[in-house]
Design a protein around this motif. Structure first.
Motif, short mmCIF file in Angstrom:
data_model
loop_
_atom_site.label_atom_id
_atom_site.label_comp_id
_atom_site.label_asym_id
_atom_site.label_seq_id
_atom_site.Cartn_x
_atom_site.Cartn_y
_atom_site.Cartn_z
N GLU A 1 0.85 -1.18 0.00
CA GLU A 1 0.00 0.00 0.00
C GLU A 1 0.89 1.23 0.00
OE1 GLU A 1 -4.05 1.17 2.28
OE2 GLU A 1 -2.39 0.58 3.56
N ASN A 2 0.60 2.18 -0.86
CA ASN A 2 1.42 3.39 -0.94
C ASN A 2 0.54 4.61 -0.83
OD1 ASN A 2 4.04 4.85 -1.81
ND2 ASN A 2 2.51 5.63 -3.25
N VAL A 3 1.01 5.60 -0.06
CA VAL A 3 0.33 6.87 0.09
C VAL A 3 1.35 7.96 -0.24
CG1 VAL A 3 -1.03 8.35 1.60
CG2 VAL A 3 -1.05 5.87 1.95
N SER A 4 1.09 8.74 -1.25
CA SER A 4 2.07 9.75 -1.68
C SER A 4 1.34 10.95 -2.28
CB SER A 4 3.06 9.15 -2.69
OG SER A 4 2.37 8.44 -3.71
N ILE A 5 2.11 12.01 -2.52
CA ILE A 5 1.54 13.27 -3.02
C ILE A 5 2.01 13.47 -4.46
CG2 ILE A 5 1.44 15.77 -2.72
CD1 ILE A 5 2.06 15.28 0.27
N HIS A 6 1.07 13.77 -5.35
CA HIS A 6 1.40 13.91 -6.77
C HIS A 6 0.66 15.09 -7.37
CE1 HIS A 6 3.35 9.91 -7.07
NE2 HIS A 6 2.55 9.65 -6.07
N TYR B 1 0.18 5.09 5.79
CA TYR B 1 -0.94 5.17 6.72
C TYR B 1 -0.53 4.71 8.12
CZ TYR B 1 -4.61 6.16 3.25
OH TYR B 1 -5.41 6.75 2.30
N ARG B 2 0.34 3.72 8.18
CA ARG B 2 0.81 3.26 9.48
C ARG B 2 1.58 4.38 10.20
NH1 ARG B 2 4.37 -2.12 9.67
NH2 ARG B 2 2.33 -3.02 9.18
N ILE B 3 2.39 5.12 9.45
CA ILE B 3 3.14 6.24 10.02
C ILE B 3 2.17 7.33 10.50
CG2 ILE B 3 4.81 8.08 9.52
CD1 ILE B 3 6.06 6.15 7.46
N ALA B 4 1.18 7.65 9.67
CA ALA B 4 0.19 8.65 10.05
C ALA B 4 -0.58 8.22 11.29
CB ALA B 4 -0.77 8.89 8.89
N ASN B 5 -0.86 6.94 11.39
CA ASN B 5 -1.57 6.42 12.54
C ASN B 5 -0.79 6.64 13.83
OD1 ASN B 5 -3.83 4.98 13.69
ND2 ASN B 5 -2.46 3.24 13.96
N GLU B 6 0.53 6.46 13.76
CA GLU B 6 1.38 6.71 14.93
C GLU B 6 1.39 8.20 15.28
OE1 GLU B 6 2.82 4.50 16.91
OE2 GLU B 6 1.97 2.88 15.71
N LEU B 7 1.48 9.05 14.26
CA LEU B 7 1.47 10.49 14.50
C LEU B 7 0.15 10.96 15.12
CD1 LEU B 7 3.16 11.78 11.20
CD2 LEU B 7 4.19 11.67 13.48
N LEU B 8 -0.92 10.25 14.81
CA LEU B 8 -2.25 10.61 15.31
C LEU B 8 -2.65 9.81 16.53
CD1 LEU B 8 -4.08 10.96 11.87
CD2 LEU B 8 -3.46 12.80 13.44
N ASP B 9 -1.65 9.24 17.22
CA ASP B 9 -1.91 8.48 18.46
C ASP B 9 -2.88 7.34 18.21
OD1 ASP B 9 -1.52 7.92 21.16
OD2 ASP B 9 -3.16 9.22 21.80
N LYS B 10 -2.68 6.66 17.08
CA LYS B 10 -3.46 5.48 16.70
C LYS B 10 -4.96 5.79 16.54
CE LYS B 10 -0.18 2.29 18.88
NZ LYS B 10 0.50 2.01 17.62
N LYS B 11 -5.26 6.99 16.05
CA LYS B 11 -6.66 7.39 15.88
C LYS B 11 -7.04 7.61 14.41
CE LYS B 11 -6.94 9.49 20.47
NZ LYS B 11 -7.12 10.76 21.24
N LEU B 12 -6.16 7.17 13.51
CA LEU B 12 -6.48 7.33 12.09
C LEU B 12 -7.63 6.39 11.71
CD1 LEU B 12 -5.83 8.39 9.24
CD2 LEU B 12 -4.21 6.50 9.02
N ARG B 13 -8.60 6.93 11.00
CA ARG B 13 -9.73 6.13 10.52
C ARG B 13 -9.76 6.21 8.99
NH1 ARG B 13 -13.78 5.07 14.28
NH2 ARG B 13 -15.50 5.47 12.83
N LEU B 14 -9.92 5.06 8.38
CA LEU B 14 -9.94 4.97 6.93
C LEU B 14 -11.28 4.42 6.46
CD1 LEU B 14 -6.44 3.32 6.34
CD2 LEU B 14 -6.99 5.76 6.26
N VAL B 15 -11.63 4.72 5.22
CA VAL B 15 -12.80 4.12 4.59
C VAL B 15 -12.37 3.49 3.27
CG1 VAL B 15 -14.54 5.61 5.64
CG2 VAL B 15 -13.43 6.32 3.53
N GLN B 16 -13.04 2.41 2.91
CA GLN B 16 -12.75 1.78 1.64
C GLN B 16 -13.53 2.49 0.54
OE1 GLN B 16 -13.75 -2.35 1.41
NE2 GLN B 16 -12.44 -2.71 -0.37
N CYS B 17 -12.86 2.74 -0.57
CA CYS B 17 -13.53 3.40 -1.68
C CYS B 17 -14.66 2.52 -2.22
CB CYS B 17 -12.53 3.70 -2.80
SG CYS B 17 -11.31 4.97 -2.37
N LYS B 18 -15.65 3.14 -2.80
CA LYS B 18 -16.84 2.43 -3.30
C LYS B 18 -16.55 1.66 -4.58
CE LYS B 18 -21.36 1.65 -3.35
NZ LYS B 18 -22.08 0.93 -2.27
#
Length: 327
Positions: free
Chosen positions: A17-22, A82-99
């Protein structure tokens, strides 16, 4: 259509899984051109292309700054940002699956574009401005077909201004960390790293170290080039020089640098294609490293700034002026 399958962030299960800015160029109502630098998303696209498949993507606009920082951090391939972001957010990151596509996006995103990067279609992308404040060259880049759009009511469209402070911060901050870590492995004591504003927060690094032996600065220069491949110029100074005070850095250049001994030049090496003076097709450039540290072979007191001694009367006058707020 609404996004579905709201979930708490869970541990990564093995798929890449990759999360990046383009940057994205609008072609029409349903198509975008995406700039893919040869990094992780490019690698995933190439893998899909070899299998004759389009690559599903979720484009999230208007997200928490922690997610932006994580997306810009470039961890090893296979580690989800997303795992890194989850740590930065004190394990409070919430994701949704695209439709409509196989991808997850932050649940609090303002706007989500679901799409597929074509394994066949490419178009001429640009010219668009980038971090240097100049227009990047045009290249053939993949096309993204948008298949679904979701958004909040009265959503806010968040955009990065090319070459602006936020752009430089997101690109440069993770690279400063990478440079710091790389240099600390070859030099005992490193004090600070600054990807300078004048260097677009990307092309120029100023590094301060506690020099122990001759050669430390040159080792630091080479380590910095390895850690951040887009670097063009590196200046290494002593710990008494503030890397954020460019006048102080220039003073170190003027008083501690000799070009015939302290200059490293590397020709025909891959650098940044964003540099308009480089070969923007091949990425080849010339890199320069400057050792502006004090030579240990000379008396060190000769490199210290002179200080004018104050008489007791002068001290009293200065104290009085400070009390009155004059100075």
């Amino acid at each position: 259509r609404a996004l579905n399958k709201l979930r708490e962030f869970v541990e990564f299960t093995g798929e890449v899984e990759n999360v990046s800015i383009h940057r994205l160029l609008v072609l029409d109502e349903k198509h975008l051109a995406i700039r893919l630098v040869p990094r992780h998303l490019y690698r995933l696209w190439r893998m899909a292309k070899e299998e004759g498949k389009d690559l599903d993507v979720g484009i999230a606009i208007g997200v928490h700054p922690a997610i932006m920082l994580a997306a810009a951090s470039s961890p090893p391939f296979g580690v989800s940002e997303y795992r890194i972001a989850n740590e930065l957010l004190d394990k409070k990151l919430r994701l949704v699956q695209c439709k409509s596509v196989d991808a997850y996006v932050p649940s609090e995103a303002e706007l989500v574009l679901e799409g597929r990067i074509s394994h066949k279609k490419e178009v001429l992308e640009g010219p668009l401005a980038d971090i240097t404040g100049t227009y990047d060259v045009q290249r053939m880049q993949p096309v993204v077909e948008i298949v679904n759009i979701s958004h909040r009511e009265n959503y806010i469209y968040q955009a990065l201004l090319p070459g602006g402070p936020e752009h430089r911060l997101l690109m440069g901050l993770p690279r400063e960390v990478a440079i710091y870590e790389a240099v600390s492995r070859v030099v005992p004591n490193i004090k600070a790293v600054n990807l300078s504003e004048g260097g677009c927060g990307w092309l120029h690094a100023i590094i301060s170290i506690e020099k122990q032996t001759e050669g430390d600065a040159k080792n630091a220069i080479l380590a910095a080039f390895v850690a951040h491949g887009s670097l063009k110029h590196v200046i290494v100074v002593d710990a008494d020089i503030d890397v954020y005070d460019l006048k102080s850095v220039e003073w170190a250049l003027a008083t501690r640098f000799q070009a015939d001994e302290d200059l490293i030049m590397i020709r025909n090496i891959h650098g940044s294609t964003l540099d308009p003076s480089a070969n923007q097709e091949s990425g080849l450039t010339t890199k320069l490293g400057i050792d502006a540290t004090k030579p240990l072979s000379k008396p060190q007191e000769g490199f210290h700034r002179a200080h004018i001694p104050l008489t007791p009367k002068a001290k009293r006058i200065i104290k009085l002026l400070k009390r009155k707020g004059t100075i």
